[in-house]
Design an enzyme around this catalytic site. Structure first.
Site, short mmCIF file in Angstrom:
data_model
loop_
_atom_site.label_atom_id
_atom_site.label_comp_id
_atom_site.label_asym_id
_atom_site.label_seq_id
_atom_site.Cartn_x
_atom_site.Cartn_y
_atom_site.Cartn_z
N HIS A 50 0.83 -1.20 0.00
CA HIS A 50 0.00 0.00 0.00
C HIS A 50 0.87 1.26 0.00
O HIS A 50 0.56 2.23 -0.68
CB HIS A 50 -0.92 -0.01 1.22
CG HIS A 50 -1.86 -1.17 1.24
ND1 HIS A 50 -3.22 -1.02 1.04
CD2 HIS A 50 -1.65 -2.49 1.44
CE1 HIS A 50 -3.80 -2.21 1.10
NE2 HIS A 50 -2.86 -3.12 1.35
N ASP A 61 -5.76 5.71 1.14
CA ASP A 61 -5.99 4.28 0.97
C ASP A 61 -7.37 3.96 1.53
O ASP A 61 -7.74 4.43 2.61
CB ASP A 61 -4.91 3.51 1.74
CG ASP A 61 -4.91 2.02 1.43
OD1 ASP A 61 -5.96 1.38 1.62
OD2 ASP A 61 -3.86 1.51 1.03
#
Length: 463
Positions: free
Chosen positions: A21, A127
């Site tokens: 991520h 995210d």
């Protein structure tokens, strides 16, 4: 776009603190900074350091264009991965995930407040595992929030509607999250979503492209949670390297080794940063690589700790490796530390990639025209392997997910390696991956769909 217009907008990237991520949002940050935007990247201190150290494929000087900010969170345990755990999910990272979810909001809110007074507009790209960032953006009159989809958009189709027509039409199987993730992690995700329910999101930015997931993009856009949102499919976010780019100094030793190998002759083997193989499975994979007589680069390392800088650096495989490397000298190379995956995949000697099927790895491999030997470990990876093998037709399955608790014997692994590297059916898969690679690269070229979506995203946040 006028320079003063670009400079009056701040982009704030808020990644979830796990390697797959961290790097996607840093790639996006570098893309946006290269277009003249002021980009701010905010994460806990060890993860800022980790993201900066591991990003590759860019000119190292490009990092100077990003403003990095520490989101201080309380101390948390950083244990080694549990090699005896019944599930392959990296539950040893849960103390860090919990600490981040509980404490990152306050320093992020302070950062956004400060930036909102200095810029005409603030675009928060978070995210989707960090929904609190959307809530904090909504408190500011001049801020918009955009979720970043770090997994395949098709995964969202399955999550929302496992019986969706697209899945049944293509014979694709979607596994419930509880089957592939720990109960603790699933509970954390749902708890965070419930706490932030209703936070307005202006749109979704996705690390994918229409050449790969066009049908699924349209399907998600039609789902009630996303109706009315703007969709920007801007992938692949990773740089697209030419073989020549993999030859620029300073170079990793494995790239020098690849230089000496014939074209399309090497199998690259790596299982990401959150997966471990049991010692018995390592031995079986080693026997398969040796028995196949194929050239290989094997990245053999355990899953990251929550703080990678707390790791000892010692390999539990040292004794095994001393014998194996001697037996395979000249045929293979084992890397026990960090490896430059993008450069390996871009290298002309690399033929295929045996992978855990994290979305980063899938899209990095396909964008460089390399097929994948699929060995899913946890999370969205079983779906990615399903998509890869049965929808893209650019992969071969090494281990079915239903056998994730079993040791796969060397003979079975060797059979897939030989199919990929030597057979007509493997050649067809390799050719399909090359075709997809051309389509993916066209997406980010002038006139491509991903380039257009990136232009549209920049146009929207600088309006």
């Amino acid at each position: 776009m006028a320079v003063d217009t670009m400079e009056s907008v701040a982009v704030v990237a808020v990644p979830f603190p796990a390697q797959g991520h961290l790097n996607q949002l840093l790639h996006l940050s570098l893309l946006l900074a290269s277009r003249g935007l002021s980009v701010h990247y905010a994460a806990p201190p060890p993860h800022v350091r980790q993201a900066r150290a591991r990003v590759h494929g860019w000119d190292p000087r490009a990092l100077g264009s990003i403003h990095f900010h520490d989101l201080d969170v309380p101390a948390y345990d950083s244990p080694a991965p549990d090699l005896a755990a019944p599930s392959p999910f990296p539950n040893h990272l849960m103390p860090m995930f919990e600490a981040f979810a509980a404490a990152a909001r306050a320093p992020l809110a302070a950062l956004l407040q400060r930036l909102s007074t200095s810029y005409r507009r603030v675009a928060v790209v978070f995210d989707r595992l960090n929904p609190f960032a959307a809530t904090e953006a909504a408190r500011l009159a001049n801020a918009d929030a955009f979720g970043l989809q770090c997994v395949a958009i098709s995964y969202t189709v399955g999550w929302l509607d496992p019986g969706h027509r697209l899945l049944s039409d293509y014979g694709l199987q979607f596994l419930p999250p509880d089957d592939c993730m720990s109960r603790e992690f699933v509970d954390l995700v749902f708890r965070m979503e419930e706490e932030e329910q209703g936070a307005p999101v202006a749109g979704l930015v996705m690390n994918t492209c229409r050449a790969l997931e066009g049908e699924f993009l349209d399907a998600v856009a039609a789902q009630p949670p996303f109706q009315g949102q703007r969709f920007f499919a801007v992938g692949p976010l990773n740089p697209l390297l030419l073989d020549a780019d993999a030859r620029t100094a300073p170079r990793h030793e494995c790239l020098e080794w690849l230089d000496r190998q014939p074209p399309e002759s090497v199998l690259y083997v790596s299982f990401g940063t959150t997966s471990c193989l049991h010692a018995d499975q390592v031995a079986e994979l080693a026997a398969a690589l040796k028995g196949s007589k194929q050239r290989f680069v094997w990245v053999l390392r355990d899953a990251d700790r929550a703080d990678i800088y707390a790791e000892s650096g010692d390999s539990r495989h040292a004794k095994f490796l001393s014998e194996f490397t001697r037996e395979t000298e000249g045929t293979g190379l084992v890397v026990t530390g960090w490896a430059p995956q993008l450069e390996i995949l871009a290298h002309g000697a690399t033929a295929a990639f045996m992978s855990h099927c994290g979305w980063n790895s899938i899209i990095e491999s396909l964008s460089h025209g390399k097929p994948v030997l699929a060995w899913p470990m946890h999370s969205d990876q079983p779906w990615d392997s399903e998509l890869l093998c049965n929808y893209f037709k650019a992969g071969l399955l090494v281990r079915p997910w239903e056998k994730h608790a079993e040791i796969i014997p060397a003979q079975a692994i060797q059979k897939v390696i030989e199919e990929a590297m030597l057979s007509d059916s493997g050649m067809a898969v390799r050719q399909r991956a090359k075709e997809l690679g051309e389509a993916v690269r066209a997406s980010v070229a002038d006139g491509g769909n991903s380039r257009k979506d990136l232009d549209d995203f920049i146009g929207y946040i600088t309006r």
